[in-house]
Design a protein around this motif. Structure first.
Motif, PDB file in Angstrom:
ATOM      1  N   ARG A  74     -12.656   1.795  -0.066  1.00  0.00           N
ATOM      2  CA  ARG A  74     -11.644   2.524  -0.780  1.00  0.00           C
ATOM      3  C   ARG A  74     -11.761   4.135  -0.805  1.00  0.00           C
ATOM      4  NH1 ARG A  74     -11.377  -1.904  -5.262  1.00  0.00           N
ATOM      5  NH2 ARG A  74     -13.501  -2.166  -4.797  1.00  0.00           N
ATOM      6  N   SER A 133      -7.843   3.129  -6.951  1.00  0.00           N
ATOM      7  CA  SER A 133      -7.449   1.355  -6.442  1.00  0.00           C
ATOM      8  C   SER A 133      -7.567   0.665  -7.392  1.00  0.00           C
ATOM      9  CB  SER A 133      -8.406   1.489  -5.029  1.00  0.00           C
ATOM     10  OG  SER A 133      -8.405   0.092  -4.866  1.00  0.00           O
ATOM     11  N   GLY A 190      -5.715  -2.442  -6.929  1.00  0.00           N
ATOM     12  CA  GLY A 190      -6.009  -2.766  -5.438  1.00  0.00           C
ATOM     13  C   GLY A 190      -7.412  -3.726  -5.608  1.00  0.00           C
ATOM     14  N   THR A 191      -7.497  -4.288  -4.398  1.00  0.00           N
ATOM     15  CA  THR A 191      -8.908  -5.063  -4.275  1.00  0.00           C
ATOM     16  C   THR A 191      -9.737  -4.725  -3.253  1.00  0.00           C
ATOM     17  OG1 THR A 191      -7.767  -6.407  -2.604  1.00  0.00           O
ATOM     18  CG2 THR A 191      -7.400  -7.277  -4.770  1.00  0.00           C
ATOM     19  N   GLY A 192      -9.167  -3.751  -2.485  1.00  0.00           N
ATOM     20  CA  GLY A 192      -9.774  -3.186  -1.249  1.00  0.00           C
ATOM     21  C   GLY A 192      -9.930  -3.996  -0.095  1.00  0.00           C
ATOM     22  N   ASP A 237       4.872   6.379   5.148  1.00  0.00           N
ATOM     23  CA  ASP A 237       5.282   6.791   4.037  1.00  0.00           C
ATOM     24  C   ASP A 237       5.129   8.464   4.059  1.00  0.00           C
ATOM     25  OD1 ASP A 237       2.671   7.640   2.994  1.00  0.00           O
ATOM     26  OD2 ASP A 237       2.411   5.378   3.153  1.00  0.00           O
ATOM     27  N   TYR A 296       0.764   3.801  -2.979  1.00  0.00           N
ATOM     28  CA  TYR A 296       0.202   5.294  -2.741  1.00  0.00           C
ATOM     29  C   TYR A 296       1.074   6.394  -2.320  1.00  0.00           C
ATOM     30  CZ  TYR A 296      -4.160   2.782  -2.632  1.00  0.00           C
ATOM     31  OH  TYR A 296      -5.151   1.958  -3.053  1.00  0.00           O
ATOM     32  N   ASN A 303       0.904  -1.225   0.016  1.00  0.00           N
ATOM     33  CA  ASN A 303       0.117   0.026  -0.023  1.00  0.00           C
ATOM     34  C   ASN A 303       0.868   1.185  -0.148  1.00  0.00           C
ATOM     35  OD1 ASN A 303      -2.485  -1.251  -0.008  1.00  0.00           O
ATOM     36  ND2 ASN A 303      -2.885  -0.780   2.300  1.00  0.00           N
ATOM     37  N   LEU A 318      -6.353  -3.910   3.972  1.00  0.00           N
ATOM     38  CA  LEU A 318      -6.180  -3.715   5.219  1.00  0.00           C
ATOM     39  C   LEU A 318      -7.189  -4.567   6.193  1.00  0.00           C
ATOM     40  CD1 LEU A 318      -6.208   0.234   5.063  1.00  0.00           C
ATOM     41  CD2 LEU A 318      -4.352  -1.515   5.554  1.00  0.00           C
TER      42      LEU A 318
HETATM   43  P1  ADP Z   1      -6.456  -1.630  -1.900  1.00  0.00           P
HETATM   44  O1  ADP Z   1      -6.300  -2.750  -2.134  1.00  0.00           O
HETATM   45  O2  ADP Z   1      -7.447  -0.511  -2.392  1.00  0.00           O
HETATM   46  O3  ADP Z   1      -5.207  -0.609  -1.511  1.00  0.00           O
HETATM   47  P2  ADP Z   1      -6.631  -1.621   1.041  1.00  0.00           P
HETATM   48  O4  ADP Z   1      -7.756  -2.062   1.964  1.00  0.00           O
HETATM   49  O5  ADP Z   1      -5.347  -2.234   1.160  1.00  0.00           O
HETATM   50  O6  ADP Z   1      -7.409  -1.747  -0.288  1.00  0.00           O
HETATM   51  O7  ADP Z   1      -6.589  -0.110   1.376  1.00  0.00           O
HETATM   52  C1  ADP Z   1      -7.733   0.670   1.482  1.00  0.00           C
HETATM   53  C2  ADP Z   1      -7.626   1.923   1.202  1.00  0.00           C
HETATM   54  O8  ADP Z   1      -6.974   2.579   1.937  1.00  0.00           O
HETATM   55  C3  ADP Z   1      -6.901   2.200  -0.213  1.00  0.00           C
HETATM   56  O9  ADP Z   1      -8.049   1.953  -1.205  1.00  0.00           O
HETATM   57  C4  ADP Z   1      -6.499   3.466   0.059  1.00  0.00           C
HETATM   58  O10 ADP Z   1      -7.236   4.593  -0.558  1.00  0.00           O
HETATM   59  C5  ADP Z   1      -6.386   3.796   1.326  1.00  0.00           C
HETATM   60  N1  ADP Z   1      -4.761   3.537   1.526  1.00  0.00           N
HETATM   61  C6  ADP Z   1      -4.308   2.192   2.084  1.00  0.00           C
HETATM   62  N2  ADP Z   1      -2.819   2.532   2.562  1.00  0.00           N
HETATM   63  C7  ADP Z   1      -2.399   3.629   2.189  1.00  0.00           C
HETATM   64  C8  ADP Z   1      -1.412   4.528   2.220  1.00  0.00           C
HETATM   65  N3  ADP Z   1      -0.135   4.122   2.562  1.00  0.00           N
HETATM   66  N4  ADP Z   1      -1.530   5.968   1.952  1.00  0.00           N
HETATM   67  C9  ADP Z   1      -2.674   6.409   1.282  1.00  0.00           C
HETATM   68  N5  ADP Z   1      -3.794   5.650   1.274  1.00  0.00           N
HETATM   69  C10 ADP Z   1      -3.732   4.530   1.706  1.00  0.00           C
END
Ligand code: ADP
Length: 443
Positions: A388, A394, A399-401, A369, A344, A340, A404
């Motif tokens: 997301r 994403s 990204g899969t959402g 970061d 990002y 991530n 996290l």
């Molecule tokens: P995705 O596969 O869309 O990245 P995640 O569940 O990993 O799904 O993350 C959910 C959302 O959190 C992401 O769509 C992004 O918008 C935000 N995000 C996660 N990590 C970061 C980061 N390091 N910096 C900025 N936004 C982030």
């Protein structure tokens, strides 16, 4: 005003008693003097006076012993006041008792109407009172079980641990899920301290649990069923892509189809992983320790490949060497945080992967970061499935959402939580803290 009036009346009867008694004694002394036997008359007078008081006292004792609501015995003067006052205090207490009984009955009626079991516990965990749901859920018997220790009647070690945690830390707010002793019911227990007592509330969450399990099974089954056809489609698309790579009209369409099928495979893999972690969340962690230096090296290698020199990646390793846990789960969680950060954070940005130990003895894995950052209103929802900040973006970056959500469940299994600090335009820090019972000394 009323109290002042009573006090004055009391004083009046007290003085009239003194005047009356002393006049009677003076009269007796006078007669005794006239008849030449002063002390005999005086002693007789005193004796009669004491006997009269004793008689009034015995009437008072009889009245107190026999009656609750009867009128007090008739008396005048000093004793009349005593009877009257006691009667008034008694009536006042009766009123208060009636009011309290009314309140208690109302409280009992309302707790009886509640769909939850309610048990009032003393500070030593003795059962003081429970409603009929208490009987239904825990088999408690009115009368017989009142005053008994809860742990003697509900034999559940996890419930005892839960009560102990509350005793050690009264602000402990977690809920506990246990199986009811006499049925298939699943109960969610909450303990609310008040005064010197505790209120234990048990809610039947069997149907909610069933729904959750059904949802989990459904997602797991669908993902499983979709995986095989998708693998077949991806395979054929690859062959087709090779076959038609010289045909520009078809090549770009097949390329797009391949991208989409990869994305779907990715989502399905993540869903299956999530189901697996979720269903094993209650699994007790084995005493297996992960070599964190080795894991960090592996994570760095992965990160460098993923970043492709677009960002500066640094590892700071000052934390303990060993962490108790499931290596595959933790690696997948940490990798998600790192990927991530890479996805990002724009080109030239900095990413620090930090493993350290804080002052309170907790180990901490952090990915920091200086990328785009996340607005405050999104932070609390980031660990929800498919949540997301920018769906289009994403998807575009693969990204899969679900990343996290996976991290959250892995951490829950390792008794940890994800902390997120972020500021738009300044970057984000994702932190996982592990308590000292998840660590092992280097010796
Ligand atoms: P995705 O596969 O869309 O990245 P995640 O569940 O990993 O799904 O993350 C959910 C959302 O959190 C992401 O769509 C992004 O918008 C935000 N995000 C996660 N990590 C970061 C980061 N390091 N910096 C900025 N936004 C982030």
């Amino acid at each position: 005003m009323v109290l002042g009036k009573h006090l004055n009346q009391d004083k009046d009867s007290f003085y009239s008693e003194i005047i009356w008694a002393s006049s009677a004694l003076i009269l007796l002394l006078f007669f005794g003097y006239l008849l030449g036997n002063t002390w005999f008359f005086f002693a007789m007078g005193l004796l009669v006076y004491i006997l009269w008081h004793l008689r009034q006292l015995s009437r008072l004792i009889q009245w107190l012993a026999n009656n609750e609501k009867d009128m007090p015995p008739d008396a005048s003067g000093f004793w009349g006041d005593v009877f009257r006052h006691l009667y008034r205090i008694q009536r006042h207490n009766h009123h208060r008792q009636e009011k309290l009984m009314l309140l208690l009955n109302r409280y009992k009626e309302s707790t009886e109407a509640m769909p939850d079991a309610t048990i009032i516990l003393s500070k030593n965990w003795e059962i003081e009172w429970f409603n009929s749901k208490g009987t239904e859920y825990f088999g408690l018997q009115t009368g017989k079980d009142n005053g008994q220790l809860l742990s003697n009647l509900i034999r559940s070690p996890i419930l005892w641990d839960f009560l102990d945690s509350h005793e050690e830390d009264p602000s402990f707010k977690q809920t506990l899920e246990i199986n009811a002793s006499n049925s298939e019911r699943i109960l969610s227990i909450r303990l609310i301290p008040y005064g010197q007592k505790y209120l234990l509330i048990a809610r039947d969450i069997t149907s909610i649990k069933k729904l959750k399990t059904m949802r989990k099974d459904f997602v797991a089954n669908v993902s499983h069923e979709l995986r095989t056809p998708l693998t077949v489609i991806s395979g054929y698309l690859e062959t087709l892509g090779e076959y038609l790579k010289e045909e520009p009209v078809y090549a770009s369409s097949i390329d797009l189809m391949q991208q989409q099928s990869h994305r779907m495979c990715h989502i399905i893999e993540d869903l299956l992983l999530l189901s697996k972690i979720e269903s094993s969340e209650k699994r007790v962690l084995k005493n297996e320790f992960i070599d964190m230096n080795a894991l960090l090296m592996m994570l760095k290698k992965e990160a460098l490949v993923l970043s492709n020199k677009q960002q500066i990646i640094t590892i700071e390793d000052t934390g303990p060497k060993w962490l108790k846990g499931d290596v595959n789960e933790l690696q997948s969680a940490f990798s998600n945080l790192i990927s991530n950060a890479i996805r990002y954070t724009p080109k030239g940005g900095e990413i620090i992967i930090r493993w350290s130990c804080n002052d309170s003895g907790m180990a901490c894995f952090e990915v920091q970061d200086n990328g785009e950052g996340i607005a405050k209103q999104h932070v609390l929802r980031l660990t929800e499935r498919f949540y997301r900040v920018d769906v289009g973006r994403s998807r575009k970056i693969g990204g899969t959402g679900l990343g996290l959500a996976i991290v959250k469940h892995v951490l829950a299994h390792h008794h940890s939580k994800l902390e997120i600090e972020s500021k738009i335009g300044f970057g984000s820090t994702f932190r996982c803290k592990f308590s000292d019972n998840m660590l092992k000394s280097d010796k």
